[in-house]
Enzyme design. Structure first.
Site, short mmCIF file in Angstrom:
data_model
loop_
_atom_site.label_atom_id
_atom_site.label_comp_id
_atom_site.label_asym_id
_atom_site.label_seq_id
_atom_site.Cartn_x
_atom_site.Cartn_y
_atom_site.Cartn_z
N ASP A 38 -12.21 -25.99 -94.03
CA ASP A 38 -13.21 -25.29 -93.22
C ASP A 38 -14.39 -24.94 -94.13
OD1 ASP A 38 -12.40 -23.13 -94.77
OD2 ASP A 38 -11.28 -22.16 -93.16
N SER A 39 -15.41 -24.32 -93.55
CA SER A 39 -16.64 -24.06 -94.32
C SER A 39 -16.39 -23.17 -95.54
CB SER A 39 -17.72 -23.48 -93.43
OG SER A 39 -17.28 -22.29 -92.81
#
Length: 80
Positions: A38-39
């Site tokens: 994920d980011s």
């Protein structure tokens, strides 16, 4: 440092960060898709790369790095 040497170091960072075997890391591996990053995980990975190689990776450049090979190529071209 050769591209192969950079790749091996990047593979170790990936193995430690994403808890996979460094032997399974490939050039074409997608950081977001294959590593389920994920980011926040991507940001942490970029910071680890910066520490490992003593280089800066801008946020804009980090967003463009989608594969392991892309990370290796970026680092290889930015090493002093």
């Amino acid at each position: 440092m050769t591209r192969d040497e950079v790749f091996k170091k990047v593979a170790v960072v990936i193995a430690n960060h994403f808890e996979i075997d460094a032997e399974n890391v490939t050039d074409t591996m997608s950081i977001k898709d294959d590593l389920n990053a994920d980011s926040i995980s991507v940001m942490e990975f970029v910071l680890e790369l910066e520490d490992e190689f003593g280089t800066e990776i801008s946020d804009e450049d980090a967003e463009q790095i989608e594969t392991v090979g892309g990370a290796v190529d970026y680092i290889s071209s930015h090493l002093a």
